[in-house]
Write a protein that holds these residues in place. Sequence first.
Motif, PDB file in Angstrom:
ATOM      1  N   GLY A  54       0.700  -1.453   0.204  1.00 18.11           N
ATOM      2  CA  GLY A  54       0.198   0.233   0.020  1.00 18.11           C
ATOM      3  C   GLY A  54       0.530   1.110  -0.110  1.00 18.11           C
ATOM      4  N   PRO A  55       0.832   2.271  -0.079  1.00 17.72           N
ATOM      5  CA  PRO A  55       1.179   4.145   0.001  1.00 17.72           C
ATOM      6  C   PRO A  55       1.129   3.720   0.824  1.00 17.72           C
ATOM      7  CG  PRO A  55      -1.371   3.848  -0.816  1.00 17.72           C
ATOM      8  CD  PRO A  55      -1.423   2.933  -1.411  1.00 17.72           C
ATOM      9  N   ASN A  56       2.347   5.015   0.798  1.00 16.67           N
ATOM     10  CA  ASN A  56       2.960   5.583   2.210  1.00 16.67           C
ATOM     11  C   ASN A  56       1.625   6.564   2.878  1.00 16.67           C
ATOM     12  OD1 ASN A  56       3.653   6.578   4.556  1.00 16.67           O
ATOM     13  ND2 ASN A  56       5.655   7.383   3.401  1.00 16.67           N
ATOM     14  N   ALA A  57       1.283   6.312   3.811  1.00 17.81           N
ATOM     15  CA  ALA A  57      -0.195   7.182   4.790  1.00 17.81           C
ATOM     16  C   ALA A  57       0.562   8.311   5.627  1.00 17.81           C
ATOM     17  CB  ALA A  57      -1.056   5.860   5.033  1.00 17.81           C
ATOM     18  N   ASN A  58       1.540   7.903   5.781  1.00 12.97           N
ATOM     19  CA  ASN A  58       2.325   9.251   5.979  1.00 12.97           C
ATOM     20  C   ASN A  58       1.850  10.961   5.779  1.00 12.97           C
ATOM     21  OD1 ASN A  58       3.035   7.830   8.611  1.00 12.97           O
ATOM     22  ND2 ASN A  58       5.332   7.206   7.704  1.00 12.97           N
TER      23      ASN A  58
ATOM     24  N   ASP B 140       6.971  11.339   1.210  1.00 22.53           N
ATOM     25  CA  ASP B 140       6.787  10.704  -0.673  1.00 22.53           C
ATOM     26  C   ASP B 140       5.265   9.927  -0.008  1.00 22.53           C
ATOM     27  OD1 ASP B 140       7.219   8.927   1.612  1.00 22.53           O
ATOM     28  OD2 ASP B 140       8.771   7.720   1.101  1.00 22.53           O
ATOM     29  N   PHE B 141       4.536  10.900   0.766  1.00 24.71           N
ATOM     30  CA  PHE B 141       3.270  10.812   0.529  1.00 24.71           C
ATOM     31  C   PHE B 141       2.703   9.891  -0.528  1.00 24.71           C
ATOM     32  CE2 PHE B 141      -1.145  12.447   0.823  1.00 24.71           C
ATOM     33  CZ  PHE B 141      -1.174  10.961   2.499  1.00 24.71           C
ATOM     34  N   GLY B 142       1.606   8.887  -0.486  1.00 28.12           N
ATOM     35  CA  GLY B 142       1.053   8.673  -1.743  1.00 28.12           C
ATOM     36  C   GLY B 142       1.499   8.000  -2.628  1.00 28.12           C
ATOM     37  N   PHE B 143       2.856   7.916  -3.196  1.00 33.95           N
ATOM     38  CA  PHE B 143       3.532   6.604  -3.096  1.00 33.95           C
ATOM     39  C   PHE B 143       4.135   5.221  -2.654  1.00 33.95           C
ATOM     40  CE2 PHE B 143       5.061  11.526  -4.498  1.00 33.95           C
ATOM     41  CZ  PHE B 143       5.084  10.805  -5.894  1.00 33.95           C
ATOM     42  N   THR B 144       3.805   4.219  -3.883  1.00 34.54           N
ATOM     43  CA  THR B 144       4.412   2.660  -3.634  1.00 34.54           C
ATOM     44  C   THR B 144       5.592   2.470  -3.532  1.00 34.54           C
ATOM     45  OG1 THR B 144       2.141   2.149  -4.044  1.00 34.54           O
ATOM     46  CG2 THR B 144       3.620   0.672  -3.613  1.00 34.54           C
TER      47      THR B 144
END
Length: 66
Positions: A35-39, A44-48
């Motif tokens: 899953g994508p980064n949720a921080n 890199d928020f939203g990147f897989t």
Amino acid sequence: MSLFKEFPLSGIREGMRLEFRAESFNTFNHPQFQGPNANVGASDFGFTSSTVNSPREMQFGLKLYF
């Protein structure tokens, strides 16, 4: 995925045979992305950026029946 091939060795001993095995895991090497980064504050928020599964693995073996 598995492939097996048996070779009869009845010339040595009755009922004796050798089995060759080739096994493959994740044969077609399809990635399963994490899953994508949720921080929210991360750059890199939203990147897989990684996968969950391991890459293709192959193993070979011989089995002697006597």
